[in-house]
Scaffold this motif. Structure first.
Motif, mmCIF file in Angstrom:
data_model
loop_
_atom_site.group_PDB
_atom_site.id
_atom_site.type_symbol
_atom_site.label_atom_id
_atom_site.label_comp_id
_atom_site.label_asym_id
_atom_site.label_seq_id
_atom_site.Cartn_x
_atom_site.Cartn_y
_atom_site.Cartn_z
ATOM 1 N N ILE A 290 0.850 -1.207 0.000
ATOM 2 C CA ILE A 290 0.000 0.000 0.000
ATOM 3 C C ILE A 290 0.880 1.250 0.000
ATOM 4 N N PHE A 291 1.968 1.219 0.777
ATOM 5 C CA PHE A 291 2.902 2.344 0.820
ATOM 6 C C PHE A 291 3.477 2.619 -0.571
ATOM 7 N N GLN A 292 3.886 1.568 -1.269
ATOM 8 C CA GLN A 292 4.448 1.740 -2.609
ATOM 9 C C GLN A 292 3.412 2.329 -3.566
ATOM 10 N N LEU A 293 2.169 1.899 -3.447
ATOM 11 C CA LEU A 293 1.104 2.464 -4.291
ATOM 12 C C LEU A 293 0.858 3.930 -3.948
ATOM 13 N N ALA A 294 0.864 4.245 -2.654
ATOM 14 C CA ALA A 294 0.673 5.639 -2.236
ATOM 15 C C ALA A 294 1.775 6.521 -2.804
ATOM 16 N N CYS A 295 2.984 6.006 -2.832
ATOM 17 C CA CYS A 295 4.108 6.757 -3.412
ATOM 18 C C CYS A 295 3.939 6.903 -4.917
ATOM 19 N N LYS A 296 3.584 5.804 -5.554
ATOM 20 C CA LYS A 296 3.435 5.813 -7.014
ATOM 21 C C LYS A 296 2.384 6.819 -7.463
ATOM 22 N N TYR A 297 1.267 6.882 -6.733
ATOM 23 C CA TYR A 297 0.176 7.778 -7.117
ATOM 24 C C TYR A 297 0.191 9.096 -6.347
ATOM 25 N N ASP A 298 1.313 9.374 -5.686
ATOM 26 C CA ASP A 298 1.542 10.651 -5.000
ATOM 27 C C ASP A 298 0.419 10.998 -4.014
ATOM 28 N N GLU A 299 0.032 10.014 -3.225
ATOM 29 C CA GLU A 299 -0.970 10.211 -2.172
ATOM 30 C C GLU A 299 -0.235 10.615 -0.900
ATOM 31 N N LYS A 300 0.024 11.907 -0.759
ATOM 32 C CA LYS A 300 0.883 12.413 0.300
ATOM 33 C C LYS A 300 0.390 12.063 1.707
ATOM 34 N N LEU B 227 1.392 6.001 6.419
ATOM 35 C CA LEU B 227 2.032 4.694 6.311
ATOM 36 C C LEU B 227 3.496 4.759 6.743
ATOM 37 N N GLU B 228 4.168 5.878 6.474
ATOM 38 C CA GLU B 228 5.536 6.047 6.967
ATOM 39 C C GLU B 228 5.554 5.931 8.489
ATOM 40 N N ALA B 229 4.580 6.555 9.139
ATOM 41 C CA ALA B 229 4.515 6.498 10.603
ATOM 42 C C ALA B 229 4.267 5.073 11.092
ATOM 43 N N ILE B 230 3.377 4.366 10.415
ATOM 44 C CA ILE B 230 3.079 2.978 10.797
ATOM 45 C C ILE B 230 4.316 2.104 10.630
ATOM 46 N N ILE B 231 4.987 2.258 9.507
ATOM 47 C CA ILE B 231 6.184 1.449 9.243
ATOM 48 C C ILE B 231 7.270 1.790 10.262
ATOM 49 N N ALA B 232 7.478 3.072 10.523
ATOM 50 C CA ALA B 232 8.503 3.497 11.483
ATOM 51 C C ALA B 232 8.200 2.956 12.880
ATOM 52 N N TYR B 233 6.934 2.926 13.236
ATOM 53 C CA TYR B 233 6.514 2.417 14.546
ATOM 54 C C TYR B 233 6.858 0.942 14.692
ATOM 55 N N ASN B 234 6.942 0.236 13.582
ATOM 56 C CA ASN B 234 7.180 -1.211 13.595
ATOM 57 C C ASN B 234 8.594 -1.603 13.173
ATOM 58 N N LEU C 55 13.968 0.941 1.206
ATOM 59 C CA LEU C 55 12.634 1.262 0.680
ATOM 60 C C LEU C 55 12.365 2.766 0.823
ATOM 61 N N ALA C 56 12.678 3.305 1.997
ATOM 62 C CA ALA C 56 12.476 4.735 2.236
ATOM 63 C C ALA C 56 13.292 5.571 1.265
ATOM 64 N N ASP C 57 14.513 5.148 1.019
ATOM 65 C CA ASP C 57 15.364 5.877 0.082
ATOM 66 C C ASP C 57 14.808 5.787 -1.340
ATOM 67 N N GLN C 58 14.360 4.606 -1.717
ATOM 68 C CA GLN C 58 13.823 4.399 -3.063
ATOM 69 C C GLN C 58 12.618 5.290 -3.327
ATOM 70 N N PHE C 59 11.769 5.481 -2.315
ATOM 71 C CA PHE C 59 10.537 6.242 -2.502
ATOM 72 C C PHE C 59 10.612 7.645 -1.891
ATOM 73 N N ASN C 60 11.835 8.089 -1.576
ATOM 74 C CA ASN C 60 12.036 9.432 -1.049
ATOM 75 C C ASN C 60 11.128 9.724 0.152
ATOM 76 N N ALA C 61 11.078 8.770 1.060
ATOM 77 C CA ALA C 61 10.274 8.897 2.270
ATOM 78 C C ALA C 61 11.184 9.413 3.387
ATOM 79 N N SER C 62 11.319 10.721 3.469
ATOM 80 C CA SER C 62 12.316 11.322 4.355
ATOM 81 C C SER C 62 12.071 11.029 5.832
#
Length: 135
Positions: A18-28, A34-41, A53-60
């Motif tokens: 879902i995170f990759q799709l959100a990145c692909k379709y620019d769903e900020k 999802l960044e917060a959820i992933i970071a929490y885990n 993954l974060a680097d690939q999708f520019n998830a700062s």
């Protein structure tokens, strides 16, 4: 529903898809949540893959959290993450980049603070001159 339980309910693969799709379709907004959820885990076992993954999708935000986690738990990560040794150079480079960004941000903040102090000092001097002129 607690959004942070999505990881357990849907599995990490589902959240990452879902995170990759959100990145692909620019769903900020979705990407940020999802960044917060992933970071929490984050764990010693998954942090290296998630950093890449974060680097690939520019998830700062996620990249920063991964770097902090690795810096705080480097020995545990090296022992637990089977991919760590294969990715060590990439991970080290990303951490170095993150630390350089943090240093640059701190320097910019310090410079901005100095500029603000200079402007305040200039204003005080101008007010003092004006008061002297009026007296």
């Amino acid at each position: 529903m607690d959004v942070f339980n999505l990881w357990e309910e849907n599995g990490s693969t589902g959240i990452i898809d879902i995170f990759q799709l959100a990145c692909k379709y620019d769903e900020k907004r979705l990407k940020s949540e999802l960044e917060a959820i992933i970071a929490y885990n984050l764990s010693e076992e998954n942090v290296c893959s998630l950093l890449l993954l974060a680097d690939q999708f520019n998830a700062s935000k996620l990249r920063a959290e991964c770097c902090k986690f690795i810096a705080a738990h480097q020995e545990e990560v090296a022992a637990a993450d089977a991919e760590y040794s294969a990715m060590k150079d990439s991970v080290d480079l990303l951490i170095a980049q993150y630390l350089a960004d943090v240093d640059a941000a701190r320097a910019a903040h310090a410079a901005a603070s100095e500029i603000q102090i200079s402007e305040e000092e200039r204003e005080r001097k101008a007010v003092a001159r004006e008061k002297r002129r009026l007296l």
